[in-house]
Motif scaffolding. Structure first.
Motif, PDB file in Angstrom:
ATOM      1  N   TRP A 189      46.826  78.911  54.092  1.00 19.57           N
ATOM      2  CA  TRP A 189      46.869  78.589  55.514  1.00 19.57           C
ATOM      3  C   TRP A 189      48.282  78.760  56.061  1.00 19.57           C
ATOM      4  CZ3 TRP A 189      49.963  74.312  56.690  1.00 19.57           C
ATOM      5  CH2 TRP A 189      50.226  73.424  55.627  1.00 19.57           C
ATOM      6  N   TYR A 190      48.361  79.204  57.306  1.00 17.74           N
ATOM      7  CA  TYR A 190      49.665  79.394  57.935  1.00 17.74           C
ATOM      8  C   TYR A 190      50.129  78.111  58.613  1.00 17.74           C
ATOM      9  CZ  TYR A 190      53.464  81.150  60.799  1.00 17.74           C
ATOM     10  OH  TYR A 190      54.702  81.328  61.358  1.00 17.74           O
ATOM     11  N   SER A 191      49.224  77.470  59.327  1.00 19.21           N
ATOM     12  CA  SER A 191      49.577  76.209  59.977  1.00 19.21           C
ATOM     13  C   SER A 191      48.384  75.275  59.964  1.00 19.21           C
ATOM     14  CB  SER A 191      50.050  76.443  61.422  1.00 19.21           C
ATOM     15  OG  SER A 191      48.999  76.931  62.227  1.00 19.21           O
ATOM     16  N   MET A 192      48.672  73.983  60.052  1.00 23.60           N
ATOM     17  CA  MET A 192      47.633  72.966  60.071  1.00 23.60           C
ATOM     18  C   MET A 192      47.971  71.962  61.169  1.00 23.60           C
ATOM     19  SD  MET A 192      46.112  70.581  56.960  1.00 23.60           S
ATOM     20  CE  MET A 192      45.981  71.991  55.875  1.00 23.60           C
ATOM     21  N   TRP A 193      47.089  71.846  62.133  1.00 22.92           N
ATOM     22  CA  TRP A 193      47.282  70.933  63.247  1.00 22.92           C
ATOM     23  C   TRP A 193      46.522  69.639  62.989  1.00 22.92           C
ATOM     24  CZ3 TRP A 193      49.357  72.708  68.191  1.00 22.92           C
ATOM     25  CH2 TRP A 193      49.688  74.078  68.200  1.00 22.92           C
ATOM     26  N   MET A 194      47.157  68.512  63.247  1.00 17.74           N
ATOM     27  CA  MET A 194      46.456  67.234  63.207  1.00 17.74           C
ATOM     28  C   MET A 194      46.425  66.670  64.624  1.00 17.74           C
ATOM     29  SD  MET A 194      47.285  63.576  61.318  1.00 17.74           S
ATOM     30  CE  MET A 194      48.499  63.108  62.564  1.00 17.74           C
ATOM     31  N   GLU A 195      45.235  66.283  65.068  1.00 14.47           N
ATOM     32  CA  GLU A 195      45.071  65.657  66.374  1.00 14.47           C
ATOM     33  C   GLU A 195      44.500  64.261  66.191  1.00 14.47           C
ATOM     34  OE1 GLU A 195      42.771  66.344  70.674  1.00 14.47           O
ATOM     35  OE2 GLU A 195      41.996  67.247  68.833  1.00 14.47           O
ATOM     36  N   ILE A 196      45.144  63.279  66.769  1.00 16.49           N
ATOM     37  CA  ILE A 196      44.645  61.909  66.746  1.00 16.49           C
ATOM     38  C   ILE A 196      44.749  61.332  68.155  1.00 16.49           C
ATOM     39  CG2 ILE A 196      45.171  61.418  64.325  1.00 16.49           C
ATOM     40  CD1 ILE A 196      47.804  60.174  65.221  1.00 16.49           C
ATOM     41  N   GLY A 197      43.965  60.285  68.398  1.00 12.79           N
ATOM     42  CA  GLY A 197      44.028  59.625  69.702  1.00 12.79           C
ATOM     43  C   GLY A 197      43.112  60.214  70.743  1.00 12.79           C
ATOM     44  N   GLU A 198      42.311  61.220  70.382  1.00  9.06           N
ATOM     45  CA  GLU A 198      41.348  61.791  71.325  1.00  9.06           C
ATOM     46  C   GLU A 198      40.021  61.054  71.228  1.00  9.06           C
ATOM     47  OE1 GLU A 198      39.536  64.433  74.143  1.00  9.06           O
ATOM     48  OE2 GLU A 198      41.578  63.729  73.743  1.00  9.06           O
TER      49      GLU A 198
ATOM     50  N   ALA B  67      40.406  61.710  63.110  1.00  7.70           N
ATOM     51  CA  ALA B  67      41.538  62.630  63.014  1.00  7.70           C
ATOM     52  C   ALA B  67      40.970  64.015  62.777  1.00  7.70           C
ATOM     53  CB  ALA B  67      42.474  62.233  61.874  1.00  7.70           C
ATOM     54  N   ARG B  68      41.390  64.958  63.614  1.00  6.84           N
ATOM     55  CA  ARG B  68      40.905  66.333  63.459  1.00  6.84           C
ATOM     56  C   ARG B  68      42.036  67.212  62.953  1.00  6.84           C
ATOM     57  NH1 ARG B  68      40.425  71.376  66.538  1.00  6.84           N
ATOM     58  NH2 ARG B  68      41.922  70.551  68.055  1.00  6.84           N
ATOM     59  N   PHE B  69      41.737  67.981  61.926  1.00  2.00           N
ATOM     60  CA  PHE B  69      42.686  68.947  61.398  1.00  2.00           C
ATOM     61  C   PHE B  69      42.165  70.349  61.692  1.00  2.00           C
ATOM     62  CE2 PHE B  69      43.836  65.163  59.149  1.00  2.00           C
ATOM     63  CZ  PHE B  69      45.190  65.279  58.890  1.00  2.00           C
ATOM     64  N   PHE B  70      43.018  71.159  62.295  1.00  2.00           N
ATOM     65  CA  PHE B  70      42.673  72.561  62.560  1.00  2.00           C
ATOM     66  C   PHE B  70      43.473  73.409  61.586  1.00  2.00           C
ATOM     67  CE2 PHE B  70      43.172  76.617  64.858  1.00  2.00           C
ATOM     68  CZ  PHE B  70      41.832  76.917  65.085  1.00  2.00           C
ATOM     69  N   ILE B  71      42.788  74.033  60.648  1.00  2.00           N
ATOM     70  CA  ILE B  71      43.425  74.766  59.559  1.00  2.00           C
ATOM     71  C   ILE B  71      43.325  76.256  59.859  1.00  2.00           C
ATOM     72  CG2 ILE B  71      43.434  75.137  57.061  1.00  2.00           C
ATOM     73  CD1 ILE B  71      41.870  72.408  56.893  1.00  2.00           C
ATOM     74  N   ASP B  72      44.472  76.901  59.991  1.00  2.00           N
ATOM     75  CA  ASP B  72      44.514  78.267  60.514  1.00  2.00           C
ATOM     76  C   ASP B  72      45.306  79.175  59.582  1.00  2.00           C
ATOM     77  OD1 ASP B  72      44.415  80.477  62.102  1.00  2.00           O
ATOM     78  OD2 ASP B  72      45.502  79.630  63.792  1.00  2.00           O
ATOM     79  N   LYS B  73      44.695  80.303  59.227  1.00  2.00           N
ATOM     80  CA  LYS B  73      45.385  81.291  58.393  1.00  2.00           C
ATOM     81  C   LYS B  73      46.274  82.219  59.211  1.00  2.00           C
ATOM     82  CE  LYS B  73      42.186  81.859  54.483  1.00  2.00           C
ATOM     83  NZ  LYS B  73      41.439  82.870  53.687  1.00  2.00           N
ATOM     84  N   SER B  74      46.088  82.244  60.528  1.00  2.00           N
ATOM     85  CA  SER B  74      46.792  83.209  61.368  1.00  2.00           C
ATOM     86  C   SER B  74      47.709  82.513  62.357  1.00  2.00           C
ATOM     87  CB  SER B  74      45.781  84.069  62.130  1.00  2.00           C
ATOM     88  OG  SER B  74      45.121  83.289  63.118  1.00  2.00           O
ATOM     89  N   ILE B  75      48.596  83.299  62.966  1.00  2.00           N
ATOM     90  CA  ILE B  75      49.423  82.775  64.055  1.00  2.00           C
ATOM     91  C   ILE B  75      48.607  82.726  65.335  1.00  2.00           C
ATOM     92  CG2 ILE B  75      51.444  83.232  65.496  1.00  2.00           C
ATOM     93  CD1 ILE B  75      52.781  84.508  63.113  1.00  2.00           C
ATOM     94  N   GLY B  76      47.722  83.720  65.498  1.00  2.00           N
ATOM     95  CA  GLY B  76      47.028  83.894  66.762  1.00  2.00           C
ATOM     96  C   GLY B  76      45.731  83.154  66.926  1.00  2.00           C
ATOM     97  N   HIS B  77      45.443  82.157  66.090  1.00  2.00           N
ATOM     98  CA  HIS B  77      44.226  81.344  66.231  1.00  2.00           C
ATOM     99  C   HIS B  77      42.962  82.203  66.142  1.00  2.00           C
ATOM    100  CE1 HIS B  77      46.374  77.796  68.427  1.00  2.00           C
ATOM    101  NE2 HIS B  77      47.042  78.264  67.409  1.00  2.00           N
ATOM    102  N   ARG B  78      42.932  83.175  65.265  1.00  4.70           N
ATOM    103  CA  ARG B  78      41.742  84.006  65.110  1.00  4.70           C
ATOM    104  C   ARG B  78      40.615  83.148  64.556  1.00  4.70           C
ATOM    105  NH1 ARG B  78      43.129  89.480  62.078  1.00  4.70           N
ATOM    106  NH2 ARG B  78      40.909  89.798  62.569  1.00  4.70           N
ATOM    107  N   GLN B  79      39.483  83.173  65.238  1.00  2.26           N
ATOM    108  CA  GLN B  79      38.392  82.248  64.918  1.00  2.26           C
ATOM    109  C   GLN B  79      37.880  82.402  63.487  1.00  2.26           C
ATOM    110  OE1 GLN B  79      36.283  83.879  68.338  1.00  2.26           O
ATOM    111  NE2 GLN B  79      35.859  81.788  68.949  1.00  2.26           N
ATOM    112  N   GLU B  80      37.806  83.642  63.034  1.00  4.34           N
ATOM    113  CA  GLU B  80      37.264  83.875  61.695  1.00  4.34           C
ATOM    114  C   GLU B  80      38.219  83.405  60.608  1.00  4.34           C
ATOM    115  OE1 GLU B  80      37.309  86.010  64.121  1.00  4.34           O
ATOM    116  OE2 GLU B  80      35.185  86.231  64.568  1.00  4.34           O
TER     117      GLU B  80
END
Length: 391
Positions: A281-290, A295-308
């Protein structure tokens, strides 16, 4: 009605629509060019804040042990809560690179933190981020603000619809009188020499127009989902679905109910990523308080948020239980189609190659606007004026 009459009507409608919408199409196209590599450029600007990690055996590593120990996710959240105590909606983005600064948000307030000390390296956007913010506002709203923003949004929305008409009618006008190889070559290839500037502008308008036709049509068509309810209803309705209603939930005022340490959840997300072929993975976002206890983690292999190349992982913050795993294939068919359309608009659906194509055809769209206006000026002003001189 004869084909000649139809073509005449299409021509004049095309010309008038181009004059009305041309300046706005030019604005959207030019700003589209500037936004082509936004994600990569912003990412590069953040890399300038990367911290050099002391290697084992260095005198620095012996005197500054904190230089080798990343601050925990809980410490990041604590720093944000100290800086903005009334903002429980928090994002933390971990970049999978040693020494990478930590982008973090408390509400709308953004920070870039030192990965080993927690020091605030930057508050708010830098010059790069501010530049893209200004360009995006102009691209979407013509930089109008407040109560006037809706006016800017409507102008760009209807100018985009006229652009779709210009693309379709332009294809009709491009069709040669005779369908043979020589005629198609004349309409699809640039010439080495031109008789005059009018001949050159006309040739550029035809050739660039036909080569850009498909990507420009996709870009303009997918833009409608950002402006019109009917476009969203159409894309979901094609799969027998309704447009999802906006979520309504109780606002979170405190994170005190979260029991499990966020660092524990982050490590669990890392393990989940490794077990599902996302260890790179390239980046991992954690969102809390929504949402409460989530807690939601968005795990992304790309810089451009490619859905696949990304998926979302949801945890219960009281039990550390995984409550949901959401990949693109888990969305409804309508949701998948909307997401695809969203990233087709910027070309990011196809990665950096798609972005490059989108940027290039946006640049050529500027040429189309220029040549179209010059040709219209000659037709409506210069040529009639010349003919009057001979009367």
């Amino acid at each position: 009605m004869s084909a000649k009459t139809i073509k005449k009507w299409v021509f004049w409608t095309h010309l008038i629509a181009g004059l009305i919408a041309g300046i706005f199409v030019l604005c959207m196209s030019f700003t589209g060019v500037l936004l082509t590599y936004e994600r990569q450029i912003v990412e590069f600007s953040e890399r300038l804040y990367d911290v050099e990690v002391s290697t084992k055996g260095d005198s620095a590593s012996q005197t500054k042990p904190t230089d080798r120990t990343r601050i925990s996710t809980d410490e990041v959240v604590s720093i944000l809560q100290t800086l903005k105590p009334n903002e429980p909606h928090i994002y933390v983005r971990w970049v999978n690179r040693e020494g990478a600064a930590i982008p973090a948000w408390a509400g709308r307030h953004s920070f870039l933190l030192h990965p080993y000390t927690g020091e605030v390296l930057r508050e708010g956007q830098d010059v790069v981020g501010e530049f893209f913010h200004v360009v995006t506002d102009f691209h979407r709203y013509l930089s109008l603000a407040g109560d006037y923003r809706v006016i800017g949004k409507n102008i760009t929305a209807y100018a985009n619809l006229m652009f779709i008409f210009l693309i379709v009618s332009g294809l009709y006008l491009w069709l040669p009188k005779r369908f043979n190889l020589r005629a198609f070559k004349q309409q699809t290839l640039l010439l080495k020499t031109y008789q005059n500037s009018h001949h050159r502008n006309r040739q550029w308008h035809f050739v660039f127009g036909i080569w850009c036709l498909i990507p420009l049509f996709v870009i303009a068509l997918t833009a409608t989902i950002f402006h019109f309810d009917w476009a969203n209803k159409a894309i979901y309705g094609a799969f027998g679905e309704s447009v999802p209603a906006r979520e309504q939930h109780e606002g979170i005022t405190s994170l005190a109910a979260d029991i499990v340490p966020y660092e524990t959840l982050f490590k669990a997300a890392q393990q989940h990523a490794s077990a599902n072929e996302y260890e790179d993975w390239y980046s991992m976002w954690m969102e809390i308080g929504e949402h409460k206890h989530e807690a939601r983690f968005f795990i992304d292999k790309s810089i451009g948020h490619r859905q696949e190349l990304a998926y979302s992982l949801f945890f219960d913050t009281q039990t550390a239980e995984v409550t949901q795993v959401l990949r693109k294939q888990d969305w409804s068919l309508g949701g998948q189609a909307w997401g695809t359309a969203r990233f087709l608009h910027t070309g990011e659906y196809f990665g950096v190659i798609g972005q490059t194509v989108a940027g290039l055809v946006s640049l050529l769209a500027c040429v189309l606007v220029y040549t179209g206006i010059v040709l219209a000026w000659r037709r409506l002003v210069s040529e009639p004026k010349r003919l009057r001189q001979y009367d």
